[in-house]
Scaffold this motif. Structure first.
Motif, PDB file in Angstrom:
ATOM      1  N   LYS A  46       0.948  -1.274   0.428  1.00 10.06           N
ATOM      2  CA  LYS A  46       0.130   0.460   0.023  1.00 10.06           C
ATOM      3  C   LYS A  46       1.266   1.347   0.315  1.00 10.06           C
ATOM      4  O   LYS A  46       1.160   2.391  -0.617  1.00 10.06           O
ATOM      5  N   ALA A  47       1.884   1.330   0.961  1.00  9.32           N
ATOM      6  CA  ALA A  47       2.498   2.407   0.407  1.00  9.32           C
ATOM      7  C   ALA A  47       3.263   2.521  -0.479  1.00  9.32           C
ATOM      8  O   ALA A  47       3.799   3.868  -0.480  1.00  9.32           O
ATOM      9  N   GLY A  48       3.490   1.353  -0.806  1.00  2.00           N
ATOM     10  CA  GLY A  48       4.148   1.641  -2.998  1.00  2.00           C
ATOM     11  C   GLY A  48       3.603   2.365  -3.359  1.00  2.00           C
ATOM     12  O   GLY A  48       3.675   2.986  -4.113  1.00  2.00           O
ATOM     13  N   GLU A  49       2.480   1.749  -3.671  1.00  2.90           N
ATOM     14  CA  GLU A  49       1.132   2.376  -4.494  1.00  2.90           C
ATOM     15  C   GLU A  49       1.003   3.898  -4.267  1.00  2.90           C
ATOM     16  O   GLU A  49       0.889   4.969  -5.092  1.00  2.90           O
ATOM     17  N   LEU A  50       1.044   3.982  -2.853  1.00  4.26           N
ATOM     18  CA  LEU A  50       0.859   5.659  -2.726  1.00  4.26           C
ATOM     19  C   LEU A  50       1.902   6.961  -2.815  1.00  4.26           C
ATOM     20  O   LEU A  50       1.566   7.159  -3.842  1.00  4.26           O
TER      21      LEU A  50
END
Length: 383
Positions: free
Chosen positions: A229-233
């Motif tokens: 999720k952090a990578g996508e954000l």
């Protein structure tokens, strides 16, 4: 009962060591205590090396607002931003050089990554405002200062002088298990780390370098989802107009651990099937003993029938004897299996993890063997 005792003991021992091995794999890869996952810039399938490729176009610095957005991701307990060099150069104290890790960190880094102060002092609020100070871990202190206390001394980095204010250590750590060449090289690369305030980083290297984010998950099992999720954000907010081959990704250490655990489990499942043969042999032994018992007690069975005992009562008597016989063997096997698991764990160095589910299954399986292999002799006795 011997076959049942050996079979149950073998299965309990194997299952206990499997769980212990899986926990060791997870700790060796992921570590224990901090549950931190690093999200960094990738190009295609490889981490982007600013040290060799320069600052990429179209990659925006991570702002405090973005860090706050990362904090709002489910299961995230803390977020830190940092820059790093895995092989620092131009770092000296006197004639001693340093070629380990160099990190430019914010005020949240030590808490997120599970560091505590060993001696000296930590960074103060004013230190993070471009003050030329640094902190070391024990390995870096040993490499540069050869046993001297580094606090208060000056380290030269890229021609600038930085004052050492403290030494840090991991709040919790695990012992590296060196069993393969890759383990060896990973261990050899642990040459220590020097920490600088993040705002001093441009004094040594480039402005607006792509930063990494360290996110502390609430538990180890959520590290993978937090990293994704952090990578996508970060990819959606920081790579506006950047090369399409660039993306932010989290280190999926949990996936690596699961792959290694599955490889371990597949071989251990074969051992469980082999151990189960002992249970089959033990069940056949119980059936044969019960057949002998029926033959020897023909007069007793005949007397009960003459007194009006129904066939179902006689059948239940012999099945109950068979189940009790198997349960006794099962309980002995469980105790022996737990003891063997503890001994084996001490030998190989992995902590045994007894499985409650395996123990309950062993008890149920013992009862099932008693019913299954006791039914034929019981049915013959009742007939």
């Amino acid at each position: 009962m011997l076959g049942i005792i050996i079979g149950i003991a073998s299965i309990i021992t194997i299952v206990s060591t499997i769980k212990g091995t899986n926990e060791q794999i997870k700790e060796s890869l992921v570590g224990a205590g901090n549950n931190a996952v690093v999200v960094q810039l990738y190009q295609d399938n490889y981490p982007y090396e600013v040290q060799y490729n320069g600052v990429p176009a179209g990659v925006y610095p991570i702002t405090e607002e973005t860090r706050q957005e990362l904090c709002k991701i489910d299961h995230v307990k803390g977020v830190s931003l940092f820059c790093s060099r895995n092989y620092a150069d131009g770092v000296y104290y006197g004639n001693n050089s340093f070629s380990g890790n160099l990190y430019g960190i914010d005020e949240y880094y030590f808490d997120v990554n599970g560091y505590s102060l060993d001696h000296g002092r930590s960074f103060l609020k004013e230190d993070y405002a471009t003050k030329k100070v640094c902190m070391l871990d024990a390995a870096a202190a040993s490499a540069l200062f050869s046993g001297e206390d580094p606090v208060g001394k000056t380290v030269e980095m890229q021609g600038d002088s930085f004052t050492v204010v403290g030494v840090v250590k991991r709040a919790r750590s695990t012992t590296m298990q060196i069993k393969t060449p890759s383990d060896y090289y990973q261990y050899m690369n642990e040459t220590g780390t020097i920490f600088l305030p993040l705002k001093t980083w441009p004094m040594l290297y480039s402005f607006d370098e792509p930063q990494c984010a360290a996110l502390r998950a609430d538990n180890t099992d959520n590290m993978t989802s937090v990293g994704q999720k952090a990578g996508e954000l970060l990819s959606s907010s920081q790579l506006i107009g950047a090369d399409k081959t660039l993306s932010y990704r989290g280190q999926d250490l949990m996936e690596q651990a699961k792959n290694l655990q599955e490889l371990s489990n597949s071989s251990n499942r074969q051992l469980i099937w082999i151990a189960s043969i002992s249970l089959l042999v033990g069940g056949i032994g119980v059936m044969n003993i019960m057949m002998v018992s029926v033959t020897e007690r023909t007069r007793e069975v005949g007397t009960r029938k003459a007194l009006g005992a129904p066939a179902s009562a006689i059948r239940m008597q012999f099945i109950t004897e068979s189940v009790i016989l198997c349960l006794i063997g099962g309980f002995i096997g469980i105790v022996l299996g737990l003891a063997l698991g503890t001994v084996l764990s001490n030998v190989v160095g992995y902590a045994a993890k007894p499985s409650i589910a395996a123990i309950l299954i062993a008890v149920g399986f013992s009862m099932a063997i008693g019913v299954f292999f006791g039914y034929y002799p019981a049915n013959k006795a009742s007939g």
